[in-house]
Design a protein around this motif. Structure first.
Motif, PDB file in Angstrom:
ATOM      1  N   LEU A 198       0.723  -1.352  -0.079  1.00  0.00           N
ATOM      2  CA  LEU A 198      -0.025  -0.055   0.025  1.00  0.00           C
ATOM      3  C   LEU A 198       0.772   1.337  -0.037  1.00  0.00           C
ATOM      4  O   LEU A 198       1.956   1.175   0.470  1.00  0.00           O
ATOM      5  CB  LEU A 198      -0.937   0.168   1.160  1.00  0.00           C
ATOM      6  CG  LEU A 198      -1.977  -1.197   1.317  1.00  0.00           C
ATOM      7  CD1 LEU A 198      -2.604  -1.206   2.642  1.00  0.00           C
ATOM      8  CD2 LEU A 198      -3.150  -0.827   0.169  1.00  0.00           C
ATOM      9  N   PRO A 199       0.504   2.361  -0.436  1.00  0.00           N
ATOM     10  CA  PRO A 199       1.307   3.632  -0.539  1.00  0.00           C
ATOM     11  C   PRO A 199       1.672   3.945   0.966  1.00  0.00           C
ATOM     12  O   PRO A 199       0.830   3.831   1.830  1.00  0.00           O
ATOM     13  CB  PRO A 199       0.255   4.532  -1.309  1.00  0.00           C
ATOM     14  CG  PRO A 199      -1.088   4.063  -1.206  1.00  0.00           C
ATOM     15  CD  PRO A 199      -1.031   2.668  -1.082  1.00  0.00           C
ATOM     16  N   GLN A 200       2.913   4.699   0.921  1.00  0.00           N
ATOM     17  CA  GLN A 200       3.162   5.157   2.114  1.00  0.00           C
ATOM     18  C   GLN A 200       2.765   6.903   2.178  1.00  0.00           C
ATOM     19  O   GLN A 200       3.541   7.372   1.416  1.00  0.00           O
ATOM     20  CB  GLN A 200       4.624   4.929   2.528  1.00  0.00           C
ATOM     21  CG  GLN A 200       4.780   5.816   3.936  1.00  0.00           C
ATOM     22  CD  GLN A 200       6.393   5.482   4.154  1.00  0.00           C
ATOM     23  OE1 GLN A 200       7.022   4.402   3.878  1.00  0.00           O
ATOM     24  NE2 GLN A 200       6.844   6.562   4.972  1.00  0.00           N
ATOM     25  N   PRO A 201       1.757   7.258   3.032  1.00  0.00           N
ATOM     26  CA  PRO A 201       1.508   8.688   2.788  1.00  0.00           C
ATOM     27  C   PRO A 201       3.033   9.585   3.212  1.00  0.00           C
ATOM     28  O   PRO A 201       3.713   9.256   3.982  1.00  0.00           O
ATOM     29  CB  PRO A 201       0.656   9.070   3.975  1.00  0.00           C
ATOM     30  CG  PRO A 201       0.440   7.661   4.559  1.00  0.00           C
ATOM     31  CD  PRO A 201       1.211   6.706   4.494  1.00  0.00           C
ATOM     32  N   SER A 202       3.046  10.552   2.200  1.00  0.00           N
ATOM     33  CA  SER A 202       4.047  11.533   2.709  1.00  0.00           C
ATOM     34  C   SER A 202       3.763  12.965   2.306  1.00  0.00           C
ATOM     35  O   SER A 202       3.367  13.328   1.044  1.00  0.00           O
ATOM     36  CB  SER A 202       5.346  11.102   1.711  1.00  0.00           C
ATOM     37  OG  SER A 202       6.554  11.806   2.353  1.00  0.00           O
ATOM     38  N   LEU A 203       3.679  14.039   3.159  1.00  0.00           N
ATOM     39  CA  LEU A 203       3.426  15.233   3.052  1.00  0.00           C
ATOM     40  C   LEU A 203       4.787  15.949   3.314  1.00  0.00           C
ATOM     41  O   LEU A 203       5.582  15.428   3.847  1.00  0.00           O
ATOM     42  CB  LEU A 203       2.384  15.780   3.954  1.00  0.00           C
ATOM     43  CG  LEU A 203       0.833  15.270   3.872  1.00  0.00           C
ATOM     44  CD1 LEU A 203      -0.093  15.665   5.062  1.00  0.00           C
ATOM     45  CD2 LEU A 203       0.312  15.650   2.465  1.00  0.00           C
TER      46      LEU A 203
END
Ligand code: KG4
Ligand code: ZN
Length: 337
Positions: A198-203
């Motif tokens: 699954l994608p890893q959130p990154s802001l």
């Protein structure tokens, strides 16, 4: 020696504790409302508040008995004043006010999030600020600098869901029910994150966001449809957990580089997570000393509230809004960004 009585009723745990000098837990009685809310799949605020009220007197007796203490021995009463469910907080604050009046004891209001940080001081009595904290609970994912007792500067937070909330919601999608976090943790141990990445959130900066990850899980489950196997679910649990944990630690890593404190605390209910505990130690490495409270002090309890009350109540520290007379409209006082 000073004895603090702590009272915690902010959500679905009723707890009363007695703590000596803000560091030594003499008793920490916790009643979890899991059974009460199970059939509804989440916390029902009205039921939670009523249950706190019904159970507090008995828990108070047990806490005094467990500590071998009498009301006379108490020097300070500390009660959670927020953040939390309004009706639940009102019960704790009301009981705290009643006891303070009946026993003529000082009363102090504690921000629940201070409590999660102070849980680390119960685990390690020599721990002192300055420190860098990551508080991960059902409602918060906050990176905080604590330069001294009673001062907390939030330097990072979530834009949408908190980590615990994300765990709870994804657990529900995976059919795990309430409480979701611990169930997802257990399922993830039997899965392999690489099979269902699954994608890893990154802001940018020190912000978190978990709602996109939640949607990714939803779509993946929709694509798998009826063909989803128990192993797929375990793999998805592992992948979801990995993305949340790595995202939490990516920002902790940056924060620690920007603010090189020698002490790091990771606490709150989500700090009970197996992967987070393992990976946090690896990410912090030898740059700082990492303290993660034991599981029973990570989730909500009154000992951490007593400790926070002891260290933050005047004259030890000038805490804005530290004195409690009623539940404040703005419970974020003393947890500022
Ligand atoms: O700090 P806490 O007990 O209550 C709040 O202040 O919110 O945190 C509760 C949160 C819940 O979302 C729960 O699912 C999560 O902590 N949690 C976990 C684990 N144990 C509790 N999340 C992931 N893995 C766990 N082992
Ligand atoms: Zn909490």
């Amino acid at each position: 020696m000073a004895l603090t009585l702590g009272i915690e009723t902010s959500c679905d745990e009723t707890s009363v504790a007695l703590v000596e000098d803000g560091r030594r837990v003499l008793s920490n009685v916790i009643h979890s409302q899991v059974e009460l809310h199970k059939e509804f799949g989440g916390v029902v605020p009205e039921l939670a508040a009523r249950d706190h009220l019904e159970r507090l007197p008995h828990l108070l007796d047990l806490a005094l008995e467990g500590a071998g203490a009498k009301p006379d021995d108490i020097d300070l009463i500390a009660v959670t004043r927020g953040p939390g469910l309004a009706g639940c907080l009102l019960v704790g604050v009301g009981v705290g006010e009643g006891l303070a009046a009946a026993w003529s004891k000082p009363l102090t209001g504690v921000n629940h999030l201070w409590g999660h940080i102070y849980a680390a001081m119960l685990a390690r009595p020599d721990l002192e600020p300055p420190l860098l904290g990551l508080v991960v609970s059902g409602a918060h994912s906050d990176l905080v600098r604590m330069p001294e007792h009673g001062r907390f500067d939030v330097i990072g937070r979530t834009r949408d869901d908190a980590a615990g909330e994300a765990f709870d919601k994804s657990a529900r999608m995976l059919g795990l029910g309430y409480p979701g976090g611990p169930a997802l943790d257990r399922l993830a141990r039997t899965g392999d994150a690489r099979r269902q990445p699954l994608p890893q959130p990154s802001l940018p900066s020190l912000e978190y966001s978990f709602s996109g990850l939640k949607t990714a899980l939803l779509y993946r489950l929709r694509d798998l449809g009826d063909s989803v196997s128990e192993q797929d679910k375990a793999d998805l649990a592992a992948a979801f957990e990995r993305s949340v944990v790595e995202s939490l630690l990516e920002k902790l890593d940056i924060a620690l580089t920007e603010h090189p404190y020698r002490e790091v605390v990771v606490s709150g209910g989500v700090a009970a997570n197996t992967l987070l505990r393992k990976r946090a130690a690896e990410v912090v490495g030898d740059r700082a000393r990492l303290t993660m409270p034991p599981l029973e002090l990570c989730t909500d309890n009154a000992a951490m509230i007593a400790a926070a009350g002891f260290f933050t109540s005047p004259p030890r520290a000038e805490v804005p809004g530290g004195e409690v007379r009623a539940v404040e409209a703005n419970p974020s006082l003393g947890w500022s960004s």
